[in-house]
Design a protein around this motif. Structure first.
Motif, PDB file in Angstrom:
ATOM      1  N   GLU A 214       0.868  -1.189   0.000  1.00 22.89           N
ATOM      2  CA  GLU A 214       0.000   0.000   0.000  1.00 22.89           C
ATOM      3  C   GLU A 214       0.900   1.233   0.000  1.00 22.89           C
ATOM      4  N   ASP A 215       0.531   2.252  -0.777  1.00 26.06           N
ATOM      5  CA  ASP A 215       1.365   3.450  -0.822  1.00 26.06           C
ATOM      6  C   ASP A 215       0.864   4.570   0.085  1.00 26.06           C
ATOM      7  N   GLU A 216      -0.275   4.381   0.744  1.00 27.05           N
ATOM      8  CA  GLU A 216      -0.764   5.400   1.661  1.00 27.05           C
ATOM      9  C   GLU A 216      -0.350   5.050   3.079  1.00 27.05           C
TER      10      GLU A 216
ATOM     11  N   ASP B  50      -2.866  -3.495  -2.500  1.00 30.34           N
ATOM     12  CA  ASP B  50      -3.618  -2.376  -3.054  1.00 30.34           C
ATOM     13  C   ASP B  50      -3.532  -2.413  -4.574  1.00 30.34           C
TER      14      ASP B  50
ATOM     15  N   MET C  84      -3.993   0.392  -6.825  1.00 28.63           N
ATOM     16  CA  MET C  84      -3.262   1.527  -7.379  1.00 28.63           C
ATOM     17  C   MET C  84      -1.960   1.709  -6.627  1.00 28.63           C
TER      18      MET C  84
END
Ligand code: CA
Length: 245
Positions: A26-28, A70, A72
């Motif tokens: 996940e990039d968040e 995730d 995106m």
């Protein structure tokens, strides 16, 4: 290192060895932390990757028990990561839950085609995600993280390192125990010798595929000592599986 520190490290290693490992891709950052907090409370060991490429490298290094992926992501998106994992024999059956945004209906279906075990739409509640994770883990690895597993008339107790068939204790060598422990987590599924080598011996150890046959032979002999039927099926040119009971 002081003896106290050594003890702490040893305890950490011991406890992480017993916990299932979930990789969160996940990039968040806030979402990673939320997932970490909630899944650690569920008994998982959590590592995280910020993009698809990092995820693939981490998985190659150490195979997780489940991947929360995730959609995106920078570099490689979730679908591509999923596709690559499914194309490799070592990760073909790795449980994957995809996180998607609500508007991606079409992509969602494509995501399932690429082999994700389940998908969860953002924004999701932690209760829902945890329920999905539990369902996937139960379906794919019914024996994982349980101390005692029973399949048919065979039961294995991991804390006591004990195997019982029809109320009679079976004595197994350490390799046979690990083999049975792995097979019993996936009853009915066929594993190639290479998959068993990776799972039981480790992918960094050089052992000939024939070694698997030898240990399967010993395991069979031990399990059928009381005259019971052979619970292990040989699938010609494919590998072995434990009958579902
Ligand atoms: Ca994202």
């Amino acid at each position: 290192m002081s003896s106290q520190t050594t003890e702490l490290v040893r305890n950490a290693q011991r406890s992480s060895a017993n916990r299932p490992y979930a990789l969160v891709v996940e990039d968040e950052a806030p979402l990673i932390e939320l997932l970490r907090y909630n899944l650690e409370a569920e008994g998982y060991e959590i590592l995280s990757a910020r993009d698809g490429e990092e995820a693939l490298l981490m998985i190659e290094e150490r195979q997780p028990d489940i991947v929360i992926l995730d959609w995106m992501l920078p570099n490689l998106n979730g679908i591509e990561v999923c596709r690559r994992l499914r194309s490799r024999s070592a990760t073909r059956n790795l449980p994957i839950i995809m996180l998607t945004a609500k508007t991606e209906e079409v992509d969602r279906i494509r995501g399932l085609d690429t082999g994700a075990d389940d998908y969860v739409m953002k924004p999701f509640s932690m209760t829902e995600l945890k329920a999905r994770i539990r369902a996937v883990m139960r379906r794919i690895r019914p024996g994982l993280a349980e101390d005692r597993v029973q399949v048919g008339d065979i039961s294995i107790d991991r804390t006591q390192h004990r195997v019982v068939r029809n109320d009679v204790e079976i004595h197994l060598g350490p390799t046979e125990f690990r083999l049975l422990d792995y097979l019993i987590q996936h009853p009915g599924r066929v594993f190639s010798r290479e998959q068993l080598l990776d799972a039981v011996w480790g992918s960094d150890v050089y052992v000939e595929a024939r070694t698997v046959d030898v240990h399967i032979g010993r395991l069979r002999k031990a399990l059928a000592r009381g005259g019971e039927t052979d619970p292990i099926r040989t699938v010609r040119s494919a590998g072995y599986s434990l009958n579902a009971g």
